[in-house]
Design a protein around this motif. Structure first.
Motif, PDB file in Angstrom:
ATOM      1  N   PHE A   1       0.853  -1.116  -0.024  1.00 26.87           N
ATOM      2  CA  PHE A   1       0.040  -0.060   0.070  1.00 26.87           C
ATOM      3  C   PHE A   1       0.750   1.404  -0.083  1.00 26.87           C
ATOM      4  O   PHE A   1       0.264   2.286  -0.261  1.00 26.87           O
ATOM      5  N   ASP A   2       2.157   0.950   0.483  1.00 26.57           N
ATOM      6  CA  ASP A   2       2.861   2.452   0.689  1.00 26.57           C
ATOM      7  C   ASP A   2       4.367   2.032   0.461  1.00 26.57           C
ATOM      8  O   ASP A   2       4.730   0.914   0.880  1.00 26.57           O
ATOM      9  N   ASP A   3       5.421   2.895   0.170  1.00 25.69           N
ATOM     10  CA  ASP A   3       6.556   2.641   0.202  1.00 25.69           C
ATOM     11  C   ASP A   3       7.567   3.094   1.431  1.00 25.69           C
ATOM     12  O   ASP A   3       8.558   3.047   1.544  1.00 25.69           O
ATOM     13  N   LYS A   4       6.385   3.713   2.297  1.00 29.11           N
ATOM     14  CA  LYS A   4       6.842   3.882   3.622  1.00 29.11           C
ATOM     15  C   LYS A   4       6.198   3.406   4.448  1.00 29.11           C
ATOM     16  O   LYS A   4       4.759   3.759   4.668  1.00 29.11           O
ATOM     17  N   VAL A   5       6.598   2.900   5.709  1.00 31.75           N
ATOM     18  CA  VAL A   5       5.926   1.641   6.615  1.00 31.75           C
ATOM     19  C   VAL A   5       6.289   2.270   7.994  1.00 31.75           C
ATOM     20  O   VAL A   5       7.490   2.329   8.137  1.00 31.75           O
ATOM     21  N   LEU A   6       5.526   2.215   8.958  1.00 29.86           N
ATOM     22  CA  LEU A   6       5.697   2.522  10.342  1.00 29.86           C
ATOM     23  C   LEU A   6       5.680   1.102  11.139  1.00 29.86           C
ATOM     24  O   LEU A   6       4.758   0.465  11.007  1.00 29.86           O
ATOM     25  N   ILE A   7       6.780   0.897  11.847  1.00 29.62           N
ATOM     26  CA  ILE A   7       6.975  -0.106  12.672  1.00 29.62           C
ATOM     27  C   ILE A   7       7.073   0.192  14.246  1.00 29.62           C
ATOM     28  O   ILE A   7       7.827   1.080  14.568  1.00 29.62           O
ATOM     29  N   GLU A   8       5.604   0.120  14.817  1.00 23.92           N
ATOM     30  CA  GLU A   8       5.519   0.721  16.101  1.00 23.92           C
ATOM     31  C   GLU A   8       5.320   0.104  17.180  1.00 23.92           C
ATOM     32  O   GLU A   8       4.849  -1.284  17.119  1.00 23.92           O
ATOM     33  N   GLU A   9       5.687   0.552  18.451  1.00 23.93           N
ATOM     34  CA  GLU A   9       5.471  -0.303  19.655  1.00 23.93           C
ATOM     35  C   GLU A   9       3.885  -0.389  19.862  1.00 23.93           C
ATOM     36  O   GLU A   9       3.159   0.417  19.539  1.00 23.93           O
ATOM     37  N   ASN A  10       3.799  -1.505  20.841  1.00 26.53           N
ATOM     38  CA  ASN A  10       2.331  -1.734  21.246  1.00 26.53           C
ATOM     39  C   ASN A  10       2.289  -0.864  22.500  1.00 26.53           C
ATOM     40  O   ASN A  10       2.972  -1.113  23.506  1.00 26.53           O
ATOM     41  N   ILE A  11       1.264  -0.217  22.447  1.00 28.06           N
ATOM     42  CA  ILE A  11       0.861   0.923  23.611  1.00 28.06           C
ATOM     43  C   ILE A  11      -0.239   0.091  24.456  1.00 28.06           C
ATOM     44  O   ILE A  11      -1.217  -0.197  24.170  1.00 28.06           O
ATOM     45  N   VAL A  12      -0.004  -0.157  25.902  1.00 27.56           N
ATOM     46  CA  VAL A  12      -0.836  -0.687  26.735  1.00 27.56           C
ATOM     47  C   VAL A  12      -1.550   0.399  27.178  1.00 27.56           C
ATOM     48  O   VAL A  12      -1.141   1.320  28.078  1.00 27.56           O
ATOM     49  N   GLY A  13      -2.779   0.584  27.026  1.00 29.22           N
ATOM     50  CA  GLY A  13      -3.730   1.697  27.478  1.00 29.22           C
ATOM     51  C   GLY A  13      -5.162   1.652  26.750  1.00 29.22           C
ATOM     52  O   GLY A  13      -5.381   1.022  25.928  1.00 29.22           O
ATOM     53  N   ARG A  14      -5.858   2.713  27.078  1.00 30.73           N
ATOM     54  CA  ARG A  14      -7.114   3.025  26.573  1.00 30.73           C
ATOM     55  C   ARG A  14      -7.180   3.870  25.260  1.00 30.73           C
ATOM     56  O   ARG A  14      -6.278   5.116  25.363  1.00 30.73           O
ATOM     57  N   GLU A  15      -7.758   3.545  24.125  1.00 30.94           N
ATOM     58  CA  GLU A  15      -8.077   4.310  23.186  1.00 30.94           C
ATOM     59  C   GLU A  15      -9.016   5.389  23.171  1.00 30.94           C
ATOM     60  O   GLU A  15     -10.246   4.991  23.238  1.00 30.94           O
ATOM     61  N   ILE A  16      -8.601   6.363  23.271  1.00 33.59           N
ATOM     62  CA  ILE A  16      -9.731   7.653  23.144  1.00 33.59           C
ATOM     63  C   ILE A  16      -9.501   8.825  22.228  1.00 33.59           C
ATOM     64  O   ILE A  16      -8.511   8.515  21.346  1.00 33.59           O
ATOM     65  N   GLU A  17     -10.782   9.110  21.768  1.00 34.05           N
ATOM     66  CA  GLU A  17     -10.605   9.986  20.555  1.00 34.05           C
ATOM     67  C   GLU A  17     -11.199  11.220  20.925  1.00 34.05           C
ATOM     68  O   GLU A  17     -12.287  11.502  21.646  1.00 34.05           O
ATOM     69  N   CYS A  18     -10.781  12.422  20.308  1.00 32.89           N
ATOM     70  CA  CYS A  18     -11.422  13.671  20.562  1.00 32.89           C
ATOM     71  C   CYS A  18     -11.841  14.496  19.082  1.00 32.89           C
ATOM     72  O   CYS A  18     -10.823  14.361  18.218  1.00 32.89           O
ATOM     73  N   ALA A  19     -13.046  14.893  18.781  1.00 37.11           N
ATOM     74  CA  ALA A  19     -13.259  15.687  17.611  1.00 37.11           C
ATOM     75  C   ALA A  19     -13.021  17.209  17.762  1.00 37.11           C
ATOM     76  O   ALA A  19     -13.314  17.832  18.681  1.00 37.11           O
ATOM     77  N   VAL A  20     -11.892  17.592  16.788  1.00 34.92           N
ATOM     78  CA  VAL A  20     -11.617  19.146  16.865  1.00 34.92           C
ATOM     79  C   VAL A  20     -12.367  19.684  15.522  1.00 34.92           C
ATOM     80  O   VAL A  20     -12.401  19.312  14.536  1.00 34.92           O
ATOM     81  N   LEU A  21     -13.008  21.019  15.952  1.00 39.38           N
ATOM     82  CA  LEU A  21     -13.576  21.817  15.034  1.00 39.38           C
ATOM     83  C   LEU A  21     -12.941  23.300  14.985  1.00 39.38           C
ATOM     84  O   LEU A  21     -13.155  23.737  15.923  1.00 39.38           O
ATOM     85  N   GLY A  22     -12.682  23.909  13.834  1.00 38.87           N
ATOM     86  CA  GLY A  22     -12.412  25.251  13.902  1.00 38.87           C
ATOM     87  C   GLY A  22     -11.289  25.523  13.097  1.00 38.87           C
ATOM     88  O   GLY A  22     -10.443  24.816  12.708  1.00 38.87           O
ATOM     89  N   ASN A  23     -11.141  26.961  12.815  1.00 37.60           N
ATOM     90  CA  ASN A  23      -9.799  27.398  12.244  1.00 37.60           C
ATOM     91  C   ASN A  23      -8.971  28.172  13.223  1.00 37.60           C
ATOM     92  O   ASN A  23      -7.997  27.369  13.689  1.00 37.60           O
ATOM     93  N   ASP A  24      -9.154  29.474  13.289  1.00 39.55           N
ATOM     94  CA  ASP A  24      -8.294  30.173  14.388  1.00 39.55           C
ATOM     95  C   ASP A  24      -8.456  29.708  15.830  1.00 39.55           C
ATOM     96  O   ASP A  24      -7.560  29.817  16.465  1.00 39.55           O
ATOM     97  N   ASP A  25      -9.729  29.634  16.055  1.00 39.30           N
ATOM     98  CA  ASP A  25     -10.031  29.257  17.380  1.00 39.30           C
ATOM     99  C   ASP A  25     -10.851  27.822  17.561  1.00 39.30           C
ATOM    100  O   ASP A  25     -11.946  27.841  17.821  1.00 39.30           O
ATOM    101  N   PRO A  26      -9.833  26.822  17.483  1.00 40.29           N
ATOM    102  CA  PRO A  26     -10.664  25.394  17.407  1.00 40.29           C
ATOM    103  C   PRO A  26     -11.086  24.928  18.805  1.00 40.29           C
ATOM    104  O   PRO A  26     -10.703  25.360  19.671  1.00 40.29           O
TER     105      PRO A  26
END
Length: 364
Positions: A214-239
């Motif tokens: 799928f790509d010629d550049k690939v990330l090999i990353e450590e496994n993080i033990v933790g909770r997966e959380i997400e935040c939605a950000v909205l806006g331009n100069d003052d998000p």
């Protein structure tokens, strides 16, 4: 009565995330405020052909993420890059279809990576979402990590593999620094496509080969033990930051199937069951990362919350999913902004940013 704003919705595309784009597009079409906006639907095929759908998207298997696809339209179009046109060109009839703003819901490469944003800039047409800088930098997870680290924002440890050095990386060597469990992912793709979790040498080699498809550049990353959380950000100069959501995936791996195919593939908790201090810290970190990456309009910021209280940025998605189970619109809905109002706000931010940039001097 004021004239409606003509919105060109671009969906489909040549990315492996083509199918998810079509599902997102259906929700946006249903949610767009008809009193404010007139929709011009443009579907882009896997082959890269642009087609105008005057009434609605023509889809085969519209409710099946594994089978959904565009039914070709007979109206082939392209984008005019003449700034005086501000239009889509009907190639068969050699006529212009005027538009006021582009709304790309093109997940992945050839859409989320700055390509469409650059085309909009050339054409002089406002474009919903991040501009060229935020799109390019956030799409490339390798560059994203470098910029975030420069802003003293924590990220998971990783190494970046290039396809011209396929034999340089091996499980035994990397496990000493990254741990026995690793994630291997294409650097510039989303929706967990091409992503593998490995814990042995055989799995490592297979996963690396898959990611390089799928790509010629690939990330090999450590496994993080933790909770997966997400935040939605909205806006331009003052998000602004939404409430925080949490994902608990089946088998602790938020795969493509768990995201889009299996109805019970993951539990989404909105809001996340976290102390208020952690919620505030995550919101502040999301906005800090958003600014660091030069984002505009919208992004979904994915984080890990570790038992020791540390927050790490996992990814920043500049065109997050808008399916009926996608986190971005769900987070804002819980924060008091329904999908119709959210889409209107995004279009307004695009128009405002274009107006701001139009005042800059272009001739010395």
């Amino acid at each position: 009565m004021s004239q409606k704003v003509r919105v060109a919705l671009l969906c489909g595309g040549r990315s492996p995330e083509h199918r998810i784009s079509l599902i997102s597009a259906q929700n946006i079409i249903k949610s767009l405020d008809p009193d404010k906006y007139e929709l011009v639907i443009i579907g882009i095929s896997h082959q890269g052909n642009w087609m105008h759908y005057p009434e609605n998207l023509l889809l085969d298997h519209p409710n099946d993420p594994n089978k959904i696809k565009l039914i070709p339209s007979g109206i082939k179009v392209s984008m005019s890059v003449n700034r005086s046109d501000r239009a889509i060109i009907d190639l068969d009839n050699n006529k212009l279809i005027p538009i006021d703003v582009i709304y790309p819901i093109l997940h992945g490469n050839n859409g989320e990576d700055g390509t469409i944003q650059g085309l909009a800039k050339l054409a002089g047409i406002p474009c919903v979402g991040c501009g060229i800088n935020g799109s390019v930098l956030s799409m490339d997870k390798d560059l994203m990590k470098k910029i975030l680290k420069d802003h003293k924002i924590a990220v998971a440890k990783s190494v970046t593999a290039k396809s011209d050095q396929p034999n340089q990386w091996n499980y035994d060597g990397l496990s000493k620094s990254l741990g026995s469990t690793m994630y291997i992912k294409p650097a510039r793709l989303g929706s967990s496509i091409g992503v593998s979790r490995v814990n042995n040498s055989e799995g490592f080699d297979k996963a690396l080969k898959l990611a390089f498809e799928f790509d010629d550049k690939v990330l090999i990353e450590e496994n993080i033990v933790g909770r997966e959380i997400e935040c939605a950000v909205l806006g331009n100069d003052d998000p602004s930051a939404s409430t925080i959501g949490e994902i608990t995936a089946e088998n602790n791996f938020y795969s493509f199937d768990n995201k889009y195919v299996k109805s019970d593939g993951a539990d989404l908790a909105i809001p996340a069951k976290l102390d208020q201090a952690i919620i505030q810290a995550a919101q502040e970190l999301a906005v800090k990362a958003y600014r660091a990456m030069d984002c505009l309009g919208l992004s979904r910021v994915d984080m890990f919350y570790k038992e020791n209280g540390e927050l790490l940025i996992n990814e920043i998605n500049t065109i997050p999913g808008f399916t009926n189970i996608s986190m971005y619109p769900k987070l804002w809905e819980h924060s008091g902004l329904d999908q119709t109002a959210l889409i209107s706000r995004l279009i307004e931010f695009a128009l405002a940013q274009h107006e701001k940039e139009s005042k800059f001097k272009h001739i010395a």
